[in-house]
Each structure stands twice: as C-alpha cells, then as structure tokens.
Write a protein that holds these residues in place. Structure first.
Motif, PDB file in Angstrom:
ATOM      1  N   ALA A   1       0.852  -1.185   0.000  1.00  0.00           N
ATOM      2  CA  ALA A   1       0.000   0.000   0.000  1.00  0.00           C
ATOM      3  C   ALA A   1       0.888   1.234   0.000  1.00  0.00           C
ATOM      4  N   VAL A   2       0.407   2.272  -0.643  1.00  0.00           N
ATOM      5  CA  VAL A   2       1.129   3.539  -0.668  1.00  0.00           C
ATOM      6  C   VAL A   2       0.792   4.299   0.603  1.00  0.00           C
ATOM      7  N   CYS A   3       1.837   4.747   1.318  1.00  0.00           N
ATOM      8  CA  CYS A   3       1.612   5.487   2.558  1.00  0.00           C
ATOM      9  C   CYS A   3       1.407   6.972   2.246  1.00  0.00           C
ATOM     10  N   GLY A   4       1.090   7.745   3.266  1.00  0.00           N
ATOM     11  CA  GLY A   4       0.782   9.162   3.113  1.00  0.00           C
ATOM     12  C   GLY A   4       1.907   9.995   2.526  1.00  0.00           C
TER      13      GLY A   4
ATOM     14  N   LEU B   1       9.739   9.509   5.567  1.00  0.00           N
ATOM     15  CA  LEU B   1       8.782   8.406   5.612  1.00  0.00           C
ATOM     16  C   LEU B   1       7.941   8.505   6.871  1.00  0.00           C
ATOM     17  N   VAL B   2       6.644   8.418   6.711  1.00  0.00           N
ATOM     18  CA  VAL B   2       5.727   8.320   7.842  1.00  0.00           C
ATOM     19  C   VAL B   2       5.052   6.963   7.726  1.00  0.00           C
TER      20      VAL B   2
ATOM     21  N   VAL C   1      -3.560   0.407   7.908  1.00  0.00           N
ATOM     22  CA  VAL C   1      -3.540   0.221   6.462  1.00  0.00           C
ATOM     23  C   VAL C   1      -4.706  -0.685   6.092  1.00  0.00           C
ATOM     24  N   GLU C   2      -5.296  -0.428   4.935  1.00  0.00           N
ATOM     25  CA  GLU C   2      -6.467  -1.201   4.521  1.00  0.00           C
ATOM     26  C   GLU C   2      -6.121  -2.094   3.338  1.00  0.00           C
TER      27      GLU C   2
END
Length: 156
Positions: free
Chosen positions: A27-30, A71-72, A77-78
C-alpha cells in the motif's frame, strides 16, 4: 542419477525461498512510498508488520523501489476492505534504503526488529512514540548520518 540431481536442486531451491518472507500486500503510505506488509493476525484485532518485499543474496528490494526521503509509517492500512493496525517493523524491512532521511513511527508500533534500518546511511531523524517496547539488535546499524533520535521511556 539425473533424477537425483533434479530432486536435490528442487530441495535446495525450496529451502532458499523459505528463508525470505513473501509479502501479503502493499500500500502507498501518506508520504508516497509503497510499503509491503505481512498479515500477523487474520482475526480481530487485525495486525500487520512492515517488511522488505524481496531480498536476494544480501541485496534488498530486488525489483522494487526503495523508500526514500521522509517516511511516515501509517498506524493503519487497509487491504480488501479490512483495516489492519501496523504493529511492527520486520527484520531488514528498510535495509540499505540509503535515500531515507527521516522516519516517523505511529503509536501502534510496538516492535522494531533486528537490522530493520541497516545501512540507511542518509537517515538523520528518527521519532519513536510511546507504543514502542523493543528495538532489535543492530536496528540502526550503519545509519551514519543519524543525529536526532527520540526514544521513549516505554522501550525496554
């Protein structure tokens, strides 16, 4: 004899692939980087850990883009309609991600495994929150630029 060689080669390849963990989803993070996850609990509370997607003979992120910059790590995460709490950073999860400059962890993270950030030589800033209980051996080994580290009292 040929069959014995083929069987031996198959067994060797099977054992080598068992050493690496395959990720369950990404998944792509914020902050725009793609992170890779293994599901650690498939029942409530649903949990995952962040891992390196592929390691091959000491090379990390083989065939995948390495996270870089700031990086945060998300707290949640979905995937397939299920929300997972991000609980840990796996061993070598960000190994040799030389372009990482800072990492912010959510309170949901309780464990940072051995060598998690090994060789992140551009990493300057780490902010851990009160949820972290353990930091593995050499988790920040060869992070030569690391100058600002916040470690909460919850770490044993």
């Amino acid at each position: 004899m040929r069959n014995k060689i083929l069987i031996a080669a198959f067994l060797l390849m099977s054992s080598v692939s068992a050493w690496a963990e395959d990720f369950d989803f990404s998944a792509v993070c914020g902050t725009g980087q793609t992170l890779y996850y293994i599901i650690t609990s498939e029942s409530e509370p649903y949990t995952v850990k962040v891992i390196c997607p592929k390691e091959d003979e000491g090379e990390f992120y083989v065939g995948y883009s390495k996270p870089e910059g700031d990086l945060v790590i998300p707290s949640e995460v979905e995937n397939n309609g299920i929300k997972y709490s991000v609980k840990s950073v796996g061993g070598k999860a960000f190994a040799d991600c030389g372009g990482l400059t800072s990492v912010n962890f959510p309170e949901s993270i309780t464990n940072i495994a051995d060598y998690a950030f090994y060789g992140c030589y551009s990493l300057i800033n780490i902010t851990l929150l009160n949820g972290v209980n353990t930091i593995g051996a050499y988790a920040f080994y060869r992070c030569d630029s690391l100058t600002n580290v916040v470690i909460p009292n919850s770490v044993t």
